[in-house]
Design a protein around this motif. Structure first.
Motif, PDB file in Angstrom:
ATOM      1  N   ASP A 359       0.574  -1.120   0.080  1.00  0.00           N
ATOM      2  CA  ASP A 359       0.239   0.002   0.115  1.00  0.00           C
ATOM      3  C   ASP A 359       0.534   1.056   0.080  1.00  0.00           C
ATOM      4  O   ASP A 359       2.204   1.335   1.183  1.00  0.00           O
ATOM      5  CB  ASP A 359      -0.487   0.072   1.173  1.00  0.00           C
ATOM      6  N   PRO A 360       0.682   2.419  -0.893  1.00  0.00           N
ATOM      7  CA  PRO A 360       1.214   3.291  -0.677  1.00  0.00           C
ATOM      8  C   PRO A 360       1.128   4.052   0.500  1.00  0.00           C
ATOM      9  O   PRO A 360       2.461   5.012   0.762  1.00  0.00           O
ATOM     10  CB  PRO A 360       0.411   4.164  -1.966  1.00  0.00           C
ATOM     11  N   TRP A 361      -0.163   4.082   1.224  1.00  0.00           N
ATOM     12  CA  TRP A 361       0.907   4.499   2.721  1.00  0.00           C
ATOM     13  C   TRP A 361       2.286   4.592   3.341  1.00  0.00           C
ATOM     14  O   TRP A 361       2.360   5.851   4.133  1.00  0.00           O
ATOM     15  CB  TRP A 361      -0.764   3.740   3.476  1.00  0.00           C
ATOM     16  N   TYR A 362       1.989   3.324   3.408  1.00  0.00           N
ATOM     17  CA  TYR A 362       4.271   2.399   3.715  1.00  0.00           C
ATOM     18  C   TYR A 362       4.936   3.678   2.989  1.00  0.00           C
ATOM     19  O   TYR A 362       5.774   3.881   4.385  1.00  0.00           O
ATOM     20  CB  TYR A 362       3.970   1.036   3.441  1.00  0.00           C
ATOM     21  N   ARG A 363       5.186   4.159   1.954  1.00  0.00           N
ATOM     22  CA  ARG A 363       5.870   5.422   1.828  1.00  0.00           C
ATOM     23  C   ARG A 363       5.952   6.382   1.813  1.00  0.00           C
ATOM     24  O   ARG A 363       6.519   7.317   1.793  1.00  0.00           O
ATOM     25  CB  ARG A 363       5.881   4.608   0.267  1.00  0.00           C
ATOM     26  N   SER A 364       4.873   6.493   2.500  1.00  0.00           N
ATOM     27  CA  SER A 364       4.708   7.827   2.639  1.00  0.00           C
ATOM     28  C   SER A 364       4.831   8.532   4.024  1.00  0.00           C
ATOM     29  O   SER A 364       4.825   9.935   4.352  1.00  0.00           O
ATOM     30  CB  SER A 364       2.854   8.784   2.412  1.00  0.00           C
ATOM     31  N   THR A 365       5.232   7.652   4.945  1.00  0.00           N
ATOM     32  CA  THR A 365       5.362   7.913   6.452  1.00  0.00           C
ATOM     33  C   THR A 365       6.865   8.102   7.010  1.00  0.00           C
ATOM     34  O   THR A 365       7.244   8.901   7.227  1.00  0.00           O
ATOM     35  CB  THR A 365       5.010   6.971   6.793  1.00  0.00           C
TER      36      THR A 365
END
Length: 487
Positions: A359-365
């Protein structure tokens, strides 16, 4: 037609019939004959052809380690800044793998063994030195707080917080690559955990130091005790796991997710199809399923490529059959899997490197994630006739769950991050030690079929030509008789 001609035709006919019979029989039965010979050679015993390949892995194996250097750890509590991670490495080690046989079990045709893995640092293949320093999250500290997260003993949480404050423990640590890998480093919290009663800390950590591969280099027992099917009674089980550490099902996951199955890693049953294959991975205490991707070629040998696609670490929302990998609190977003139960309660989560397929969320953090399919995928190429691996690239990343906990000073007001700590890639590529033999195995079925088809064709053609010659000579004899009578 004289006696000599009849004799020649008879001899030629016999040869033609023999060639046709041999060609026809072997054309029909050659695949089964080859399979029987191959299966007998593959099935494992202490004097089989496959034993030498299995006992000491002959092909070159390497493991590459990459670290994420945390360049701004003091900015963690700043809501306007993300952790900035810079990948360093690889630090490459050559692997020597030896099986240590414990016993053979003829009743169910299995063998029990340990595997001893020894790593040698390859400076020439590495980008860096083992004394390079790395900043990353403080895994012992986060593990200690995580262990008490659900504890009913609030006094224990308060005591741990006071101890960490007194010792000046921070959310980050600075250590060398060598310490993080095989050497390990001491930490007062590890010593403290051993003094705590099980009612307070339910998980026992069996190490006096922390290191990702601490006490593994040269250990024959770390990976556990394997029980594998030899294929003597059923070749379709060849190389498959029977038990791990004396059990067919572990306690690390729920329901069928805890089953010990799939290949032990070195061998797969012959006659592979384009159906998924399975591989048991002791590092994460579970079986991974690899789906067929494409036909491929490795050093001139035709193979099938199987890979870990974007559903490997999906949660139960998009892949319902993964429900039993989810802990009581539920699965994280797609692409990351909780393996804390397999890692002595540490909040460890597995993913592909740089959150590839996640999920792109992981990279956004965090900053610094750059997923790349060529570099970060997991795949295995098999020669389909024998099931022998031709090339392997298994890449995984370990992430540590960092989340706010008001009871602990170091975790107050921190963002929730599945913090990338390290990723590694295990590689193996068939070489000249066994490559020519595997290539021969891959083409023998075709060569045999062609040879026996040529023999069959030669025999049939010979009989056809003999038949024509026989008819022609009969006709000539009849004509000669008519001429003699008329004369």
């Amino acid at each position: 037609m004289g006696f000599s001609s009849n004799c020649k035709l008879g001899t030629a006919t016999t040869i033609g019939v023999a060639l046709s019979t041999i060609g026809a029989v072997f054309t029909v039965y050659w695949p089964s004959l080859f399979d029987n010979v191959l299966n007998n050679q593959l099935a494992l015993s202490n004097n089989s052809k496959s034993y030498g390949l299995w006992e000491v892995t002959p092909i070159p194996m390497y493991i590459e380690f990459y670290f994420f250097n945390w360049t701004n750890p003091k900015d963690l509590h700043d809501p306007n800044k993300k952790p900035i991670l810079v990948e360093v490495g690889p630090y490459v080690f050559r692997e020597h793998r030896v099986k240590v046989v414990q016993d053979w079990f003829p009743l169910n045709d299995t063998v029990t063994y340990f595997q001893n893995r020894i790593w040698f640092f390859e400076q020439s293949m590495s980008k860096g030195y083992l004394n390079d320093t790395i900043f990353t999250v403080n895994i012992p500290a986060i593990t200690a707080t995580h262990a008490l997260q659900d504890s009913k003993y609030s006094a224990a949480k308060g005591a741990l917080n006071l101890i960490m404050e007194f010792l000046g423990i921070k959310i980050w640590v600075k250590k060398t690559v060598g310490e993080f890998l095989f050497d390990g480093y001491g930490d007062p919290l590890l010593d403290l955990a051993k003094l705590m009663p099980s009612a307070v800390v339910p998980v026992t950590i069996p190490f006096d130091k922390f290191g990702w591969f601490y006490k593994r280099n040269g250990s024959a027992t770390y990976d556990g005790l394997f029980n594998m099917f030899t294929g003597r009674d059923d070749i379709t089980k060849f190389g498959e796991m029977g038990e791990w550490n004396h059990v067919k099902s572990t306690t690390y996951y729920k329901s069928y997710c805890a089953n010990v199955n799939g290949s032990a890693g070195e061998f797969f049953p012959p006659k592979q199809t384009k159906q998924p294959i399975s591989l048991f991975v002791p590092d994460i205490c579970r079986t991974l399923n690899l789906n067929f991707k494409e036909e491929t070629e490795v050093d001139g040998i035709a193979g099938y490529r199987y890979w870990a696609d974007d559903t490997m670490f999906d949660n139960a929302t998009t892949r319902p059959d993964n429900w039993c990998f989810c802990p009581a609190g539920g699965c994280p977003p797609n692409g990351v899997m909780d393996i804390s139960s397999c890692k002595w309660g540490a909040p460890a989560y597995i993913s592909f490197p740089h959150f590839f397929h996640a999920d792109p969320w992981y990279r956004s953090t965090v900053e610094g994630m750059e997923p790349n399919e060529t570099k970060h995928q997991m795949f295995m190429d098999l020669e389909p006739n024998s099931g022998i691996p031709l090339e392997v690239s298994a890449a995984l990343q370990i992430n540590i769950l960092l989340q706010p906990m008001k009871e602990f000073s170091i975790l107050r007001n921190v963002p929730k991050i599945y913090f990338p700590a390290i990723w590694f890639r295990q590689t193996a590529h068939i070489d000249d030690s066994i490559g020519p033999e595997v290539k021969l195995l891959s083409i023998i079925p075709t060569i045999g079929f062609v040879i026996f088809y040529i023999i069959l064709s030669t025999g049939v053609t010979s009989l056809f030509v003999i038949g024509i010659c026989y008819v022609t000579m009969r006709c000539r004899n009849e004509e000669d008789r008519v001429i003699l009578v008329n004369s």
